[in-house]
Design a protein around this motif. Sequence first.
Motif, short mmCIF file in Angstrom:
data_model
loop_
_atom_site.label_atom_id
_atom_site.label_comp_id
_atom_site.label_asym_id
_atom_site.label_seq_id
_atom_site.Cartn_x
_atom_site.Cartn_y
_atom_site.Cartn_z
N GLY A 6 40.25 25.32 34.61
CA GLY A 6 39.65 26.30 35.24
C GLY A 6 40.11 26.80 36.64
N ALA A 7 41.67 26.89 36.70
CA ALA A 7 42.44 27.61 37.34
C ALA A 7 42.56 28.84 36.07
CB ALA A 7 43.86 27.34 37.60
N ASN A 8 42.57 28.61 35.03
CA ASN A 8 43.27 29.52 33.65
C ASN A 8 42.01 30.91 33.49
OD1 ASN A 8 45.69 29.14 33.13
ND2 ASN A 8 44.43 27.83 31.47
N GLN A 9 40.90 30.09 33.97
CA GLN A 9 39.71 30.66 33.77
C GLN A 9 39.09 31.66 34.79
OE1 GLN A 9 38.18 30.81 31.09
NE2 GLN A 9 39.51 30.08 30.15
N GLY A 10 40.30 30.52 35.93
CA GLY A 10 39.32 31.41 37.69
C GLY A 10 40.44 33.00 37.85
N ARG A 11 41.45 33.24 36.64
CA ARG A 11 42.19 34.09 36.79
C ARG A 11 41.18 34.86 35.99
NH1 ARG A 11 46.84 29.93 36.98
NH2 ARG A 11 46.68 30.13 34.34
N LYS A 12 40.75 35.30 34.56
CA LYS A 12 40.63 35.78 33.98
C LYS A 12 39.41 35.94 34.64
CE LYS A 12 41.05 33.38 29.66
NZ LYS A 12 40.83 32.92 28.36
N ALA A 13 39.14 35.92 35.33
CA ALA A 13 37.46 35.53 35.96
C ALA A 13 38.26 36.87 37.46
CB ALA A 13 36.73 34.69 36.50
N ILE A 14 38.72 36.81 37.97
CA ILE A 14 39.22 37.14 39.14
C ILE A 14 39.91 38.61 38.92
CG2 ILE A 14 41.70 38.26 40.77
CD1 ILE A 14 40.74 34.88 41.53
N GLU A 15 40.15 38.78 37.70
CA GLU A 15 40.70 39.84 36.94
C GLU A 15 39.80 40.88 36.37
OE1 GLU A 15 43.86 41.40 36.58
OE2 GLU A 15 45.04 39.53 36.46
N HIS A 16 38.33 40.24 36.03
CA HIS A 16 37.04 41.27 34.79
C HIS A 16 36.84 41.23 36.35
CE1 HIS A 16 33.91 41.54 33.50
NE2 HIS A 16 33.28 41.16 33.89
N ILE A 17 36.61 41.04 37.51
CA ILE A 17 36.23 41.00 38.56
C ILE A 17 36.36 42.71 39.41
CG2 ILE A 17 34.40 40.66 41.00
CD1 ILE A 17 34.63 37.68 40.24
N CYS A 18 37.80 42.54 39.84
CA CYS A 18 38.36 43.46 40.03
C CYS A 18 38.43 45.15 39.51
CB CYS A 18 40.69 43.15 39.88
SG CYS A 18 41.17 42.34 41.43
N ARG A 19 38.30 44.44 38.18
CA ARG A 19 38.23 45.57 37.19
C ARG A 19 36.99 46.84 37.65
NH1 ARG A 19 41.13 43.05 33.85
NH2 ARG A 19 39.01 41.92 32.93
N THR A 20 35.48 45.78 37.92
CA THR A 20 34.70 45.85 38.28
C THR A 20 34.40 46.67 39.49
OG1 THR A 20 33.55 44.07 36.59
CG2 THR A 20 32.04 45.09 38.31
N ILE A 21 35.15 46.34 40.70
CA ILE A 21 35.28 46.51 41.65
C ILE A 21 35.57 47.53 42.22
CG2 ILE A 21 36.44 46.21 43.80
CD1 ILE A 21 35.88 42.95 43.47
N GLN A 22 36.79 48.52 41.25
CA GLN A 22 37.52 49.66 40.86
C GLN A 22 36.33 51.10 40.40
OE1 GLN A 22 40.93 48.11 38.86
NE2 GLN A 22 41.69 47.57 40.64
N GLN A 23 35.57 50.31 39.08
CA GLN A 23 34.64 51.28 38.96
C GLN A 23 34.12 50.93 39.80
OE1 GLN A 23 33.51 48.86 35.37
NE2 GLN A 23 35.60 49.47 34.15
#
Length: 185
Positions: A153-170
């Motif tokens: 879950g922590a691995n998947q959570g880090r992937k989710a945060i990375e993805h959301i950070c890129r979305t936020i930057q866009q």
Amino acid sequence: MKIFSVQHVFDHRWEDVTRAVFRKYPNEFNQAVVAVDVLKRHVDSRGRLYSLRLLTSNLSKWSSVPLVKVIGMDGFIHGVEGSLVDPAKKSLQLNSANVSLNSLITIQESILFQADPEDASRTILKHEARVEVTPCFISGFAEGCMVDTIREGANQGRKAIEHICRTIQQEDLRTLGTGLGLETS
């Protein structure tokens, strides 16, 4: 008792990571969390945001976890998460614990996100979880299964945060372009 611990560095500003954490559920990387309800939220006199949230997970998404099969669990489980966002210190502290099945198993997680003091474009994550199962003949097995589940879950959570950070930057770039009267796509 079994303990899971990990550190990670995000190549994103603390502000973006903090925004991503609060937009994390639901996400395509971890579909077990199906609802997040804010129970309390306030800002103190120093500008720190306190939140208390109820997280609901669908156990059918955990059907591959041996412990779920062994004790025949199904339906939904709940946990509570307290958070403190301190913009002055550029830190976000999350503490969570299970509410469901707490007479059988205790799961306590502590997650800290802090701006990297040497590089403001990075955020340091420190994550620790403690799992304790009421003593029985399968305690060690059950604790191991839960730690493995938390690790995944922590691995998947880090992937989710990375993805959301890129979305936020866009989104921020589009907002900036719109504010400047530029056409964005």
